[in-house]
Scaffold this motif. Sequence first.
Motif, short mmCIF file in Angstrom:
data_model
loop_
_atom_site.label_atom_id
_atom_site.label_comp_id
_atom_site.label_asym_id
_atom_site.label_seq_id
_atom_site.Cartn_x
_atom_site.Cartn_y
_atom_site.Cartn_z
N VAL A 298 7.97 19.49 -2.03
CA VAL A 298 6.81 19.98 -1.27
C VAL A 298 5.58 20.15 -2.15
N SER A 299 5.54 19.42 -3.27
CA SER A 299 4.42 19.59 -4.19
C SER A 299 3.09 19.14 -3.58
N LYS A 300 3.13 18.10 -2.72
CA LYS A 300 1.89 17.65 -2.08
C LYS A 300 1.34 18.75 -1.17
N LEU A 301 2.24 19.41 -0.45
CA LEU A 301 1.84 20.51 0.43
C LEU A 301 1.34 21.70 -0.39
N THR A 302 2.02 21.99 -1.48
CA THR A 302 1.58 23.08 -2.36
C THR A 302 0.22 22.79 -2.94
N ASP A 303 0.00 21.53 -3.34
CA ASP A 303 -1.29 21.13 -3.88
C ASP A 303 -2.41 21.27 -2.84
N ALA A 304 -2.03 21.14 -1.55
CA ALA A 304 -3.02 21.31 -0.48
C ALA A 304 -3.28 22.79 -0.18
N GLY A 305 -2.54 23.68 -0.85
CA GLY A 305 -2.84 25.11 -0.75
C GLY A 305 -1.97 25.90 0.19
N SER B 174 0.08 12.61 9.08
CA SER B 174 1.46 12.81 9.49
C SER B 174 2.10 13.89 8.63
N ALA B 175 2.97 14.68 9.25
CA ALA B 175 3.69 15.72 8.53
C ALA B 175 5.18 15.59 8.82
N MET B 176 6.00 15.72 7.79
CA MET B 176 7.45 15.56 7.93
C MET B 176 8.13 16.88 7.60
N PRO B 177 8.48 17.66 8.61
CA PRO B 177 9.13 18.95 8.34
C PRO B 177 10.60 18.79 7.99
N THR B 178 11.11 19.75 7.25
CA THR B 178 12.53 19.85 7.00
C THR B 178 13.20 20.42 8.25
N ASN B 179 14.45 20.84 8.16
CA ASN B 179 15.16 21.42 9.30
C ASN B 179 14.44 22.67 9.78
N LEU B 180 14.09 22.69 11.06
CA LEU B 180 13.34 23.80 11.63
C LEU B 180 14.24 24.68 12.48
N TYR B 181 13.87 25.94 12.57
CA TYR B 181 14.61 26.87 13.42
C TYR B 181 13.66 27.98 13.84
N GLY B 182 14.10 28.78 14.84
CA GLY B 182 13.30 29.92 15.25
C GLY B 182 13.28 30.10 16.75
N PRO B 183 12.45 30.99 17.25
CA PRO B 183 12.34 31.24 18.70
C PRO B 183 12.04 29.96 19.46
N GLY B 184 12.75 29.76 20.58
CA GLY B 184 12.54 28.57 21.39
C GLY B 184 13.43 27.40 21.02
N ASP B 185 14.35 27.59 20.11
CA ASP B 185 15.23 26.50 19.69
C ASP B 185 16.20 26.11 20.81
N ASN B 186 16.87 24.99 20.61
CA ASN B 186 17.87 24.51 21.56
C ASN B 186 19.24 25.02 21.12
N PHE B 187 19.81 25.91 21.90
CA PHE B 187 21.10 26.51 21.56
C PHE B 187 22.25 25.94 22.39
N SER B 188 22.04 24.79 23.03
CA SER B 188 23.08 24.22 23.88
C SER B 188 24.28 23.79 23.04
N SER B 189 25.43 23.69 23.68
CA SER B 189 26.66 23.39 22.96
C SER B 189 26.71 21.97 22.43
N PRO C 299 -3.44 8.86 3.96
CA PRO C 299 -2.53 8.02 4.73
C PRO C 299 -1.07 8.39 4.58
N GLN C 300 -0.69 8.98 3.44
CA GLN C 300 0.72 9.27 3.21
C GLN C 300 1.16 10.53 3.97
N GLN C 301 2.37 10.47 4.52
CA GLN C 301 2.93 11.64 5.19
C GLN C 301 3.08 12.78 4.20
N VAL C 302 3.06 14.03 4.71
CA VAL C 302 3.20 15.21 3.86
C VAL C 302 4.50 15.93 4.22
N ASN C 303 5.34 16.15 3.23
CA ASN C 303 6.55 16.94 3.44
C ASN C 303 6.21 18.40 3.69
N VAL C 304 6.90 19.00 4.65
CA VAL C 304 6.68 20.42 4.95
C VAL C 304 8.03 21.13 4.89
#
Length: 329
Positions: free
Chosen positions: A295-302, A177-192, A248-253
């Motif tokens: 994000v140290s777990k992610l950094t440790d994974a390279g 499992s991966a737990m991302p922070t706030n995401l943005y970019g092409p294809g986002d939802n720009f509805s009001s 088994p533990q989720q990884v912060n991204v």
Amino acid sequence: MAESFTADSTGFKPGVLDRAAPFYVAGHRGLVGSAIWRRLESAGFTDLRGRTSSELDLKDRAAVFSYFAEVNPRYVVLAAAKVGGILANNTYPVDFLTENLQIQINVLDAAREQGVERLLFLGSSCIYPRLAQQPISEDSLLTGHLEPTNDAYAIAKIAGIMHVQAVRRQYGLPWISAMPTNLYGPGDNFSSEGSHVLPALIRRYDEAARQGLGSVTNWGTGAPRREFLHVDDMAAACLHLLEHYDGPQQVNVGTGSDVTIKELAELVAEAVGYNGAMEWDTSKPDGTPQKLLDVSKLTDAGWTAQIPLNEGIRDTVSWYRNNLAALRG
């Protein structure tokens, strides 16, 4: 039924995925799923599978099981979800809870029945307690009260993490499992009404710039701090984790750094060329005071993020303007 194998009993170790194997991306038309699809294509995967919601309703259990039996994917990324900003989550908590639970249970159960070798479940940083110690480590899960404006969505995502962990324990499948922070970019939802803070700001400031408005009013105080990750970075992180991480533990991204909402609004205003006044409606909710991931777990994974926030915002503004006529909402 799925084979019962474990990393310990078979010597499973993460490694380069077979580029010719069937790879199903659930939610491949969404913000995250489409970025993952692009990343997989660029990495040389030749048998990518995806279905739109009109072609396959992931809330329809029988249809999902039938699709998995037909495709028999070797790899799966579960990026499909009902998502939205503070207003949508706070207004429709039942929808966010039930629809996400249905999607997750159907996809994960069908994947288990077919013995999917590697599966990555995508959650959200809102799974963590509202007042978690900053930066938030993976160990903070279930140690405090959730942010009430999106607790229903968070509970659904926590259930997904538990589901993945349960499959690892009971069936030995090396899913993650991966737990991302706030995401943005092409294809986002720009509805009001359904957008998150960054696309909402882009829409608001772009409209103000085009209409020549003298001021723009934003929600809240502007003081909360948030971390933002470009979705192309998220997609790169997903493939990296599938090939380099098992546990088994989720990884912060995330990026490991944050900005205030006021600073974010200033970056957006600069990117769209808006020079008017910035005002704040303090009667509107701020949400969580700060949400910065450890994000140290992610950094440790390279892996570390590559796209600076100001560059990513300019890229997103350009995409928004080029696709304005076709955007939903």
